[in-house]
Design a protein around this motif. Sequence first.
Motif, PDB file in Angstrom:
ATOM      1  N   ARG A  41       7.377  10.396  -0.398  1.00  0.00           N
ATOM      2  CA  ARG A  41       7.333  10.285   1.070  1.00  0.00           C
ATOM      3  C   ARG A  41       8.651  10.741   1.675  1.00  0.00           C
ATOM      4  O   ARG A  41       8.673  11.459   2.690  1.00  0.00           O
ATOM      5  CB  ARG A  41       7.044   8.829   1.483  1.00  0.00           C
ATOM      6  CG  ARG A  41       7.286   8.544   2.971  1.00  0.00           C
ATOM      7  CD  ARG A  41       6.390   9.380   3.865  1.00  0.00           C
ATOM      8  NE  ARG A  41       6.765   9.283   5.267  1.00  0.00           N
ATOM      9  CZ  ARG A  41       7.474  10.189   5.931  1.00  0.00           C
ATOM     10  NH1 ARG A  41       7.938  11.266   5.308  1.00  0.00           N
ATOM     11  NH2 ARG A  41       7.743  10.034   7.213  1.00  0.00           N
ATOM     12  N   ASP A  47       0.786  14.085   0.261  1.00  0.00           N
ATOM     13  CA  ASP A  47      -0.375  13.909  -0.616  1.00  0.00           C
ATOM     14  C   ASP A  47       0.033  13.300  -1.955  1.00  0.00           C
ATOM     15  O   ASP A  47      -0.677  12.444  -2.499  1.00  0.00           O
ATOM     16  CB  ASP A  47      -1.083  15.249  -0.831  1.00  0.00           C
ATOM     17  CG  ASP A  47      -1.727  15.769   0.447  1.00  0.00           C
ATOM     18  OD1 ASP A  47      -2.087  14.940   1.295  1.00  0.00           O
ATOM     19  OD2 ASP A  47      -1.867  16.995   0.592  1.00  0.00           O
ATOM     20  N   VAL A  50       0.671   9.566  -1.410  1.00  0.00           N
ATOM     21  CA  VAL A  50      -0.566   8.783  -1.331  1.00  0.00           C
ATOM     22  C   VAL A  50      -1.191   8.626  -2.711  1.00  0.00           C
ATOM     23  O   VAL A  50      -1.673   7.542  -3.075  1.00  0.00           O
ATOM     24  CB  VAL A  50      -1.562   9.452  -0.359  1.00  0.00           C
ATOM     25  CG1 VAL A  50      -2.952   8.823  -0.489  1.00  0.00           C
ATOM     26  CG2 VAL A  50      -1.065   9.325   1.075  1.00  0.00           C
ATOM     27  N   ARG A  54      -1.798   5.068  -4.501  1.00  0.00           N
ATOM     28  CA  ARG A  54      -3.152   4.658  -4.902  1.00  0.00           C
ATOM     29  C   ARG A  54      -3.151   4.150  -6.348  1.00  0.00           C
ATOM     30  O   ARG A  54      -3.782   3.137  -6.665  1.00  0.00           O
ATOM     31  CB  ARG A  54      -4.118   5.830  -4.747  1.00  0.00           C
ATOM     32  CG  ARG A  54      -5.566   5.488  -5.069  1.00  0.00           C
ATOM     33  CD  ARG A  54      -6.482   6.693  -4.930  1.00  0.00           C
ATOM     34  NE  ARG A  54      -6.490   7.207  -3.576  1.00  0.00           N
ATOM     35  CZ  ARG A  54      -5.998   8.388  -3.214  1.00  0.00           C
ATOM     36  NH1 ARG A  54      -5.430   9.174  -4.126  1.00  0.00           N
ATOM     37  NH2 ARG A  54      -6.051   8.786  -1.963  1.00  0.00           N
ATOM     38  N   TYR A  68       0.980   1.129   0.606  1.00  0.00           N
ATOM     39  CA  TYR A  68      -0.151   2.058   0.490  1.00  0.00           C
ATOM     40  C   TYR A  68      -0.750   2.329   1.870  1.00  0.00           C
ATOM     41  O   TYR A  68      -1.024   3.489   2.229  1.00  0.00           O
ATOM     42  CB  TYR A  68      -1.182   1.476  -0.472  1.00  0.00           C
ATOM     43  CG  TYR A  68      -2.365   2.369  -0.785  1.00  0.00           C
ATOM     44  CD1 TYR A  68      -2.287   3.756  -0.666  1.00  0.00           C
ATOM     45  CD2 TYR A  68      -3.571   1.818  -1.219  1.00  0.00           C
ATOM     46  CE1 TYR A  68      -3.380   4.562  -0.965  1.00  0.00           C
ATOM     47  CE2 TYR A  68      -4.655   2.616  -1.535  1.00  0.00           C
ATOM     48  CZ  TYR A  68      -4.559   3.985  -1.398  1.00  0.00           C
ATOM     49  OH  TYR A  68      -5.636   4.781  -1.701  1.00  0.00           O
ATOM     50  N   LEU A  71       1.610   4.611   3.837  1.00  0.00           N
ATOM     51  CA  LEU A  71       1.608   5.999   3.386  1.00  0.00           C
ATOM     52  C   LEU A  71       0.312   6.715   3.759  1.00  0.00           C
ATOM     53  O   LEU A  71       0.332   7.908   4.085  1.00  0.00           O
ATOM     54  CB  LEU A  71       1.842   6.051   1.874  1.00  0.00           C
ATOM     55  CG  LEU A  71       3.244   5.622   1.433  1.00  0.00           C
ATOM     56  CD1 LEU A  71       3.310   5.439  -0.082  1.00  0.00           C
ATOM     57  CD2 LEU A  71       4.296   6.632   1.894  1.00  0.00           C
ATOM     58  N   LEU A  72      -0.798   6.011   3.747  1.00  0.00           N
ATOM     59  CA  LEU A  72      -2.048   6.606   4.216  1.00  0.00           C
ATOM     60  C   LEU A  72      -1.921   7.036   5.674  1.00  0.00           C
ATOM     61  O   LEU A  72      -2.310   8.156   6.045  1.00  0.00           O
ATOM     62  CB  LEU A  72      -3.200   5.607   4.063  1.00  0.00           C
ATOM     63  CG  LEU A  72      -3.780   5.411   2.666  1.00  0.00           C
ATOM     64  CD1 LEU A  72      -4.698   4.198   2.641  1.00  0.00           C
ATOM     65  CD2 LEU A  72      -4.530   6.657   2.201  1.00  0.00           C
ATOM     66  N   ALA A  75       0.300  10.033   6.203  1.00  0.00           N
ATOM     67  CA  ALA A  75      -0.366  11.267   5.779  1.00  0.00           C
ATOM     68  C   ALA A  75      -1.504  11.638   6.732  1.00  0.00           C
ATOM     69  O   ALA A  75      -2.265  12.580   6.453  1.00  0.00           O
ATOM     70  CB  ALA A  75      -0.905  11.115   4.361  1.00  0.00           C
ATOM     71  N   GLN A  77      -4.147   9.838   7.438  1.00  0.00           N
ATOM     72  CA  GLN A  77      -5.437   9.277   7.028  1.00  0.00           C
ATOM     73  C   GLN A  77      -5.644   7.925   7.719  1.00  0.00           C
ATOM     74  O   GLN A  77      -5.623   6.860   7.098  1.00  0.00           O
ATOM     75  CB  GLN A  77      -5.484   9.147   5.501  1.00  0.00           C
ATOM     76  CG  GLN A  77      -5.335  10.474   4.780  1.00  0.00           C
ATOM     77  CD  GLN A  77      -5.394  10.344   3.272  1.00  0.00           C
ATOM     78  OE1 GLN A  77      -6.119   9.508   2.731  1.00  0.00           O
ATOM     79  NE2 GLN A  77      -4.635  11.172   2.572  1.00  0.00           N
ATOM     80  N   ALA A  81      -6.321   4.070   6.362  1.00  0.00           N
ATOM     81  CA  ALA A  81      -5.263   3.083   6.590  1.00  0.00           C
ATOM     82  C   ALA A  81      -5.799   1.867   7.335  1.00  0.00           C
ATOM     83  O   ALA A  81      -5.460   0.718   7.014  1.00  0.00           O
ATOM     84  CB  ALA A  81      -4.115   3.718   7.371  1.00  0.00           C
TER      85      ALA A  81
END
Length: 257
Positions: A41, A47, A50, A54, A68, A71-72, A75, A77, A81
Amino acid sequence: MSFEGMINPDNIRFSRWIKDAQALRQSNPAEGFLMEALVYRAQGKLDQAVDCARKSYRWDKAIARNDYANLLAEAGQFKEAIDLSLLNLQEDNFNRNALNRLIIDSSIALDKEALSQGLSLFKAPNNKSKDLLPLVNDRLDRIDEELSILEQIKVNLATFTAISSLAARASNTYCLGGSQISITLQHNEVGTFLIVDEKLSNIDIDDCFTIHDKYTDDLIDSELSFKDYKRIVYNFLPLEDDDLPTDDVRRQQGILV
């Protein structure tokens, strides 16, 4: 954790930290994968961050759940998240970090239902955590206002969320730190436009152009058509000292940095 500004992915410290993280995996896989995720990060490799987070989450949910979710979101997402933050609140009703993450991501994705559900799940363990509750109610009102703005310019929510995701990926690929996002309508002789201003900490205008170039390239390469986003103007701007609110003002205005 305290760094704000443009990142240098080639900094020699990152390669050392990656080696340390991979070595740590041998004795503690959850901690090792999480450390590796946070280094990626810091390099803007979203990517990979993430993916490692995961893996850490699969080894030990308690260790990785909050990072987590962070970071989602970083990114782009947001749906994933939001879903994870709701799950974290179901498993731990006192999880202040999960509610705070949910406030931020629901505000960006304009997901009023998810934020309302999070509010019903959360139990404030102390007075400090209770400070989040008025912020949730303020955000619920703001989501209604911003959905109304989207209706006025005939932009659907899926398009707006996709734009927000691309913007998040662009900014987080190049920089670390807080930001402030504001949404306004602008009327001119050409028509009505949605203006989204994202102000980023400790960067200059040239940095903003770099971020915007990536955002534009990703937008052109995306599945969105020009007619979908032609009424949306997304700006990346330096966050000036005068823009920084005090803690009291931040609580009153509900600004999340």
